[in-house]
Design an enzyme around this catalytic site. Sequence first.
Site, short mmCIF file in Angstrom:
data_model
loop_
_atom_site.label_atom_id
_atom_site.label_comp_id
_atom_site.label_asym_id
_atom_site.label_seq_id
_atom_site.Cartn_x
_atom_site.Cartn_y
_atom_site.Cartn_z
N LYS A 230 0.99 2.21 72.17
CA LYS A 230 0.62 3.29 73.10
C LYS A 230 1.83 4.19 73.37
CE LYS A 230 -2.26 5.22 76.17
NZ LYS A 230 -3.11 4.55 77.16
N HIS A 255 -18.25 5.47 75.31
CA HIS A 255 -18.45 6.17 76.58
C HIS A 255 -19.92 6.52 76.80
CE1 HIS A 255 -14.03 7.67 77.18
NE2 HIS A 255 -14.20 6.41 77.53
#
Length: 364
Positions: A230, A255
């Site tokens: 990340k 999502h």
Amino acid sequence: MKTVIPVELPQLQYDIKIATDGLQYLGSWLSALGKRGKVLLVSNPAIFKHYGGTALTSLIEAGFDVCQCILPPGERYKTLRSIEKIYNVAFENHLERSSTMVALGGGVIGDMTGFAAATWLRGIGVVQVPTSLLAMVDASMGGKTGVNHPQGKNLIGAFHQPSLVLIDPNVLATLPGREFRAGMAEVIKYGIIWNEGLFDQLEQAKRLDQMRYVGEALLHDILKHSCQAKADVVSQDEKEAGLRAILNYGHTVGHAVESLTGYKLVNHGEAVGIGMVAAGAIATALGHWPQTATDRQLAMIKKAGLPTQLPSTISIDDILVALRSDKKVKSGKVRFVLPKRIGEAFVTDQVTDDIVRSVLEKMV
């Protein structure tokens, strides 16, 4: 064990500290950053019950004037109404621009606290202290903050980088098994899009569905390699102008599944697991990824105890409609993150509804 991972950005630099028993040093580490004065600690009842005392003691002993805001747990409370509650506590306790908000909790608490900090007095400092595996490896880093809109996830938000991310693996001892599995979805994601070695390491593990089978050494490696991935991506692309979009692997369909189930039936990690299955199958259908890699990914997701099929309560037509409202849509086209090989991914808007439908029909 302790690992420090720097996040190098053009305008600032901060550290991700992975440290066993690190929570008890929260106050001293904030002081070392030059923080002074008032701190607003935001958490939820369950997390605060277990770890609020340690956090408060550490902050108070370091000389901070601490107030607290306890919010209900769960994605359905990730709303502007909850943000207003944080604002109210900030107002009542006279938080200033030199004050700091501390997020003690999972991704929901982290996102909301970060957004409140980004917007209170046009921006004050925030420190992320994630208490779920998912937040530790993903949500607490990179500066994405926000809340949900009734029509979509994270449609309201801001980029606001933390001053520090403090990860204490010990707090995972009270994490429910389902939440641990949810976090493993993001770990698997990093293996697919960035770190083939991490994926290989996960494949060698006998079980990934419960923390007690993972062990301290592997857990530390999972945290270290995921956070490094990340940090690498965010350092190259802070505000998702290009590369950072690969971090949304599995999130496009994921999502949609979350929003269509009202954020109640399927949690974020489970939705990402379903989304990764779909993305892998789409990549194979388009000739970008071999079937053998799709099979390896599917086996890994199952090993982590994550769902691989769509919930029976939602329709494929509804998913296709929901995809059009995704915040990654550009010029009216849905953008998918697809794998090219294990350890590398790319973004494309060349995925037709027919391809998506054919893949999803096999996941019912």
